[in-house]
Design a protein around this motif. Structure first.
Motif, PDB file in Angstrom:
ATOM      1  N   HIS A   1       3.442  25.357 -64.635  1.00 25.73           N
ATOM      2  CA  HIS A   1       2.947  24.281 -63.768  1.00 25.73           C
ATOM      3  C   HIS A   1       1.550  23.837 -64.168  1.00 25.73           C
ATOM      4  CE1 HIS A   1       5.931  25.499 -60.337  1.00 25.73           C
ATOM      5  NE2 HIS A   1       6.518  24.943 -61.392  1.00 25.73           N
ATOM      6  N   VAL A   2       1.216  22.644 -63.766  1.00 29.39           N
ATOM      7  CA  VAL A   2      -0.107  22.102 -64.050  1.00 29.39           C
ATOM      8  C   VAL A   2      -0.749  21.721 -62.730  1.00 29.39           C
ATOM      9  CG1 VAL A   2      -1.346  20.172 -65.090  1.00 29.39           C
ATOM     10  CG2 VAL A   2       0.506  21.286 -66.353  1.00 29.39           C
ATOM     11  N   GLY A   3      -1.882  22.348 -62.428  1.00 34.80           N
ATOM     12  CA  GLY A   3      -2.579  22.045 -61.187  1.00 34.80           C
ATOM     13  C   GLY A   3      -3.856  21.280 -61.434  1.00 34.80           C
ATOM     14  N   CYS A   4      -4.837  21.984 -61.963  1.00 39.84           N
ATOM     15  CA  CYS A   4      -6.191  21.423 -62.028  1.00 39.84           C
ATOM     16  C   CYS A   4      -6.532  20.805 -63.376  1.00 39.84           C
ATOM     17  CB  CYS A   4      -7.192  22.527 -61.723  1.00 39.84           C
ATOM     18  SG  CYS A   4      -7.212  23.801 -63.006  1.00 39.84           S
ATOM     19  N   GLU A   5      -5.903  21.270 -64.424  1.00 39.16           N
ATOM     20  CA  GLU A   5      -6.214  20.856 -65.805  1.00 39.16           C
ATOM     21  C   GLU A   5      -7.653  21.141 -66.212  1.00 39.16           C
ATOM     22  OE1 GLU A   5      -4.745  16.709 -65.830  1.00 39.16           O
ATOM     23  OE2 GLU A   5      -3.036  17.536 -66.927  1.00 39.16           O
ATOM     24  N   HIS A   6      -8.335  22.047 -65.534  1.00 39.13           N
ATOM     25  CA  HIS A   6      -9.600  22.495 -66.115  1.00 39.13           C
ATOM     26  C   HIS A   6      -9.852  23.995 -65.958  1.00 39.13           C
ATOM     27  CE1 HIS A   6     -10.909  20.967 -62.119  1.00 39.13           C
ATOM     28  NE2 HIS A   6     -11.809  21.930 -62.167  1.00 39.13           N
ATOM     29  N   GLY A   7      -8.782  24.735 -65.885  1.00 34.39           N
ATOM     30  CA  GLY A   7      -8.922  26.183 -66.030  1.00 34.39           C
ATOM     31  C   GLY A   7      -9.119  26.973 -64.761  1.00 34.39           C
ATOM     32  N   VAL A   8      -9.206  26.323 -63.603  1.00 32.69           N
ATOM     33  CA  VAL A   8      -9.563  27.091 -62.414  1.00 32.69           C
ATOM     34  C   VAL A   8      -8.374  27.591 -61.584  1.00 32.69           C
ATOM     35  CG1 VAL A   8     -11.801  25.935 -62.207  1.00 32.69           C
ATOM     36  CG2 VAL A   8      -9.902  25.145 -60.835  1.00 32.69           C
ATOM     37  N   CYS A   9      -7.190  27.005 -61.715  1.00 28.66           N
ATOM     38  CA  CYS A   9      -6.140  27.350 -60.752  1.00 28.66           C
ATOM     39  C   CYS A   9      -5.141  28.383 -61.269  1.00 28.66           C
ATOM     40  CB  CYS A   9      -5.407  26.093 -60.286  1.00 28.66           C
ATOM     41  SG  CYS A   9      -4.208  25.445 -61.469  1.00 28.66           S
ATOM     42  N   GLY A  10      -4.926  28.461 -62.565  1.00 27.33           N
ATOM     43  CA  GLY A  10      -4.050  29.482 -63.134  1.00 27.33           C
ATOM     44  C   GLY A  10      -2.563  29.142 -63.112  1.00 27.33           C
ATOM     45  N   ALA A  11      -2.187  27.985 -62.564  1.00 31.56           N
ATOM     46  CA  ALA A  11      -0.759  27.639 -62.475  1.00 31.56           C
ATOM     47  C   ALA A  11      -0.108  27.502 -63.853  1.00 31.56           C
ATOM     48  CB  ALA A  11      -0.583  26.336 -61.698  1.00 31.56           C
ATOM     49  N   CYS A  12      -0.930  27.231 -64.870  1.00 33.68           N
ATOM     50  CA  CYS A  12      -0.409  26.936 -66.210  1.00 33.68           C
ATOM     51  C   CYS A  12      -0.402  28.156 -67.127  1.00 33.68           C
ATOM     52  CB  CYS A  12      -1.269  25.846 -66.842  1.00 33.68           C
ATOM     53  SG  CYS A  12      -2.952  26.426 -67.175  1.00 33.68           S
TER      54      CYS A  12
ATOM     55  N   SER B   1      -2.744  27.402 -70.443  1.00 34.49           N
ATOM     56  CA  SER B   1      -2.174  26.452 -71.403  1.00 34.49           C
ATOM     57  C   SER B   1      -2.781  25.059 -71.250  1.00 34.49           C
ATOM     58  CB  SER B   1      -0.649  26.403 -71.295  1.00 34.49           C
ATOM     59  OG  SER B   1      -0.236  26.038 -70.008  1.00 34.49           O
ATOM     60  N   CYS B   2      -3.515  24.803 -70.149  1.00 39.37           N
ATOM     61  CA  CYS B   2      -4.188  23.503 -70.020  1.00 39.37           C
ATOM     62  C   CYS B   2      -5.479  23.458 -70.827  1.00 39.37           C
ATOM     63  CB  CYS B   2      -4.485  23.175 -68.562  1.00 39.37           C
ATOM     64  SG  CYS B   2      -5.808  24.154 -67.823  1.00 39.37           S
ATOM     65  N   LEU B   3      -5.957  24.642 -71.258  1.00 34.27           N
ATOM     66  CA  LEU B   3      -7.211  24.694 -72.018  1.00 34.27           C
ATOM     67  C   LEU B   3      -6.959  25.023 -73.482  1.00 34.27           C
ATOM     68  CD1 LEU B   3      -9.676  26.542 -69.595  1.00 34.27           C
ATOM     69  CD2 LEU B   3      -9.193  24.093 -69.816  1.00 34.27           C
TER      70      LEU B   3
HETATM   71  S1  FES Z   1      -3.713  23.704 -64.694  1.00 33.02           S
HETATM   72 FE1  FES Z   1      -5.137  24.797 -63.466  1.00 33.02          FE
HETATM   73  S2  FES Z   1      -5.716  26.377 -64.848  1.00 33.02           S
HETATM   74 FE2  FES Z   1      -4.492  25.135 -66.086  1.00 33.02          FE
END
Ligand code: FES
Ligand SMILES: Cc1cc2nc3c(=O)[nH]c(=O)nc-3n(C[C@H](O)[C@H](O)[C@H](O)COP(=O)(O)OP(=O)(O)OC[C@H]3O[C@@H](n4cnc5c(N)ncnc54)[C@H](O)[C@@H]3O)c2cc1C
Ligand code: FES
Lengths: 161, 293
Positions: free
Chosen positions: A40-51, A62-64
């Motif tokens: 999953h993709v939540g925040c796209e900057h590393g803070v949520c961990g969904a990815c 994986s978003c970073l």
């Molecule tokens: S989408 Fe939130 S950490 Fe990658």
């Protein structure tokens, strides 16, 4: 400039060759190109961990990570861990303890929890919380997730004994 | 959001990376672990024309002891610092600090070189290299430069590095006899950037400090090596003297106010950390309470 780059990698053990734009992150590659939408993709900057996925055995965001950075790497997604049965007991414990509601965080939680259980055989609750500290859940309040991870650690320890 | 378009070059050696940087000037950005650069690019705070990926340069990764210096390659990852027996033996401050840096998945990719080059004033490792009196080794078109950690940090996200240079290693003096370390930070949640933190390195002999280096972070636009430490060196540390040192510290620091804390709160927490540090390193718990004024 910004010409497509060819990249070869393993995803859940399967060899993949692709030509991608440098800006395509690994999360979007997995979801949009490979249609593995468990990541999953939540925040796209590393803070949520969904990815969270595994790259060469270690969990990463994986978003970073750019897809081109995964050249030659072995990537494992939640589909891989689920299909192989590696985390069947952890998944069952999540279900039993209601450790998920909307499920958005769950793939990342499972990835991260399994990473802890691989490195530490009997983590205590503070250790579980610390390892999961980079994974947001907006539904459960975390208690049930910690319960499920703790229970899985215990049953795995018993099975080993 | 997603990063804007950019070109990508995978450096094949340090020399090749330097050539690429020389060719593209400040339109290029070095990519190490990407754990600070990618968030900034995804948020469109940065949009470089080209990324020079040095992530594959094995020559820049690893930890080695050379004489009385510990050489840590720029691409050494946070997770490597956590697990390294050399770090645990010779510079345990780095291990203690890096446990507070972000979360496991981020520590698996983030590097020491990236953290120092990024120079976030709330970061742990920049304050550690100040306290450890480390040297930052940089390579550029004109060859190698060696920069004292105390000269390296210039402001928020600003360092002595120029766009055509690469941070290649950090040299840390091996901990000698009587050297002791202290690391603590206030953060809202484990792994978050600190509200205030202290990384300290001391030489303790016969119950007093013969040296004390206090690296504070999240207290200004860059990590601060506090001059207030001078008051406690070669002196009998009484609660009154410690109160004098914490007052000097409050004067010397110029903390910013943000959504996490006011400047006054940061000064207060820095003083608490200084008292805890003195109490812990001198093994005198009563010092933590401070003098009644
Ligand atoms: S989408 Fe939130 S950490 Fe990658
Ligand atoms: C959710 C989250 C929480 C975090 N929490 C913390 C925290 O609590 N404390 C903390 O300290 N950090 C934290 N970080 C940041 C993390 O520690 C990064 O790993 C680190 O700041 C940068 O390292 P990197 O290798 O990923 O660098 P990159 O992101 O690749 O690069 C960062 C910057 O440095 C430059 N650069 C990188 N390597 C070099 C080099 N060798 N020479 C010259 N320039 C270079 C890049 O061009 C870029 O400008 C967090 C990150 C995230 C996503
Ligand atoms: S179950 Fe909804 S975010 Fe965790």
């Amino acid at each position: 400039m910004s010409a497509p780059v060819s990249v070869s990698l393993l995803v859940n053990g399967e060899p993949i060759d692709a030509v991608v734009l440098p800006r395509l992150n690994l999360a979007d590659f997995i979801r949009e190109h490979l249609k593995l939408t468990g990541t999953h993709v939540g925040c796209e900057h590393g803070v949520c961990g969904a990815c969270t996925v595994r790259v060469d055995g270690e969990i990463v965001r994986s978003c970073l990570m750019l897809t081109v950075q995964a050249q030659g790497a072995s990537v494992e997604t939640i589909e891989g861990l689920s299909d192989s049965g590696e985390i069947a007991d952890l998944q069952a414990a999540f279900r039993e303890r209601n450790a998920l509601q909307c499920g958005y965080c769950t793939p990342g939680m499972l990835m991260t929890a399994q990473d802890l259980l691989k490195h530490v055989s009997m983590p205590d609750r503070p250790a579980i919380r610390e390892h999961l500290s980079g994974n947001y859940c907006r539904c459960t309040g975390y208690q049930a997730i910690v319960d499920a991870v703790e229970a899985t650690a215990r049953t795995r320890a018993e099975r080993r004994a | 959001m997603k990063a804007a378009a950019f070109a990508y070059a995978r450096a094949t050696s340090v020399v090749n990376a330097l050539e690429l940087l020389a060719a593209h000037g400040d339109k290029a950005k070095v990519l190490s672990g990407g754990q600070s650069l990618m968030p900034a690019m995804n948020l469109r705070l940065l949009s470089p024309d080209i990324l020079v990926d040095i992530g594959g340069l094995a020559e820049l990764r690893g930890i080695a002891v050379r004489g009385d210096v510990l050489v840590v390659g720029a691409l050494t990852r946070h997770v490597d610092l956590l697990g390294s027996p050399e770090i645990a033996l010779h510079a345990p401050l780095l291990r203690d600090a890096v446990a507070h840096v972000a979360h496991p998945a981020i520590r698996n990719r983030g590097t020491i070189g990236g953290s120092l080059a990024h120079a976030d004033p709330a970061s742990e490792l920049p304050a550690c290299v100040l306290a450890l009196d480390a040297t930052i080794v940089v390579r550029g078109p004109a060859g190698e430069r060696r920069i004292a950690a105390t000269e390296f940090f210039k402001g928020i996200y600003e360092t002595a590095l120029s766009p055509d240079e690469l941070l290649v290693a950090v040299e840390v003096p091996v901990a000698g006899q009587g050297v002791a370390f202290f690391f603590q930070e206030y953060a809202r949640r484990h792994g978050d950037y600190a509200i205030v933190g202290l990384a300290a390195c001391a030489v303790v002999a016969a119950g007093s400090f013969s040296d004390l280096r206090l690296g504070f972070f999240a207290v200004g636009d860059r990590p601060v090596l506090a001059a207030a430490a001078g008051k406690l060196i070669n002196a009998s540390v009484t609660p009154a003297l410690l109160a004098e040192a914490t007052a000097a510290l409050a004067d010397e620091l110029d903390p910013q106010e943000d959504q996490q804390a006011t400047a006054a709160m940061r000064r207060h927490l820095a003083a608490v950390l200084l008292r805890r540090c003195a109490a812990a390193l001198l093994a005198r718990p009563e010092l933590e309470k401070g003098a009644t004024r």
